[in-house]
Enzyme design. Structure first.
Site, PDB file in Angstrom:
ATOM      1  N   ASP A 142     -29.265  91.859  41.190  1.00  0.00           N
ATOM      2  CA  ASP A 142     -27.899  92.359  41.214  1.00  0.00           C
ATOM      3  C   ASP A 142     -27.218  91.856  42.479  1.00  0.00           C
ATOM      4  O   ASP A 142     -27.879  91.626  43.494  1.00  0.00           O
ATOM      5  CB  ASP A 142     -27.857  93.888  41.182  1.00  0.00           C
ATOM      6  N   GLN A 143     -25.912  91.679  42.391  1.00  0.00           N
ATOM      7  CA  GLN A 143     -25.161  91.195  43.555  1.00  0.00           C
ATOM      8  C   GLN A 143     -23.968  92.098  43.809  1.00  0.00           C
ATOM      9  O   GLN A 143     -23.231  92.448  42.888  1.00  0.00           O
ATOM     10  CB  GLN A 143     -24.673  89.761  43.325  1.00  0.00           C
TER      11      GLN A 143
END
Length: 198
Positions: free
Chosen positions: A74-75
């Site tokens: 995830d970013q």
């Protein structure tokens, strides 16, 4: 042809960018969409959010695939402690870019590799400095690139690179969405052979 020597591998993601990046390693993998609520928790930092969601994505898929290694990632973009998410449309993307121009933004790209009770989670930060550009330039970029599914609205692998003044990171693929240098190390530790012999 010899038998496959690598364990089963699953990418827990709906991202076409992560799928393309993982494909660069030339090892067989499946893609399974994780069902995860991505709403931030109260008082959760951007780093904590990225790490939690990467782990949650891996766990959501791993529970149904106990014999496979599962990758979750995830970013979250961080501007002065505030999370900058995926804009979804032109208006929100323009507002994001206006907010970030001339600013340093940290992109936290979290990674989790999980199999059963085994898991390793880490974060690869990337500091990006945005150029001070006019609204006309930003609007032209958005109309050309339409980066509405990217955190921070700037696709560094495409035309978005023209918005940036500098990038500082240990892993050039982290900003695109999947830190392959870190991932390759985790996969080798888990028994994968890269490059693989099929």
């Amino acid at each position: 042809m010899s038998k496959l020597i690598n364990p089963p591998l699953i990418l827990a993601s709906t991202s076409a960018y992560r799928r393309e990046l993982l494909g660069r390693l030339r090892i067989p993998f499946e893609v399974v969409s994780p069902k995860v609520d991505e709403t931030p928790l109260t008082a959760e930092s951007t780093l904590e959010l990225a790490l939690r969601l990467a782990t949650a994505k891996a766990a959501a898929v791993a529970k149904d695939h106990p014999n496979a290694w599962v990758i979750g990632s995830d970013q979250v973009a961080d501007l002065c402690g505030a999370a900058i998410g995926k804009p979804g449309n032109f208006e929100r993307a323009l507002a994001q870019l206006q907010l970030m121009r001339g600013q340093a933004v940290t992109f936290h790209t979290a990674l989790c590799l999980m199999k059963g009770e085994q898991q390793t989670t880490l974060n690869v930060p990337t500091e990006v400095t945005f150029r001070k550009l006019s609204d006309d330039v930003l609007e032209s970029y958005l109309l050309a690139e339409e980066p509405y599914d990217c955190a921070g609205s700037a696709k560094s692998e495409g035309l978005g690179i023209s918005l940036l003044e500098s990038i500082q990171s240990d892993d050039p693929t982290a900003l695109i969405g999947l830190p392959l240098i870190a991932l390759t190390g985790l996969l080798r530790d888990a028994g994968f052979v890269i490059p693989s012999k099929n």
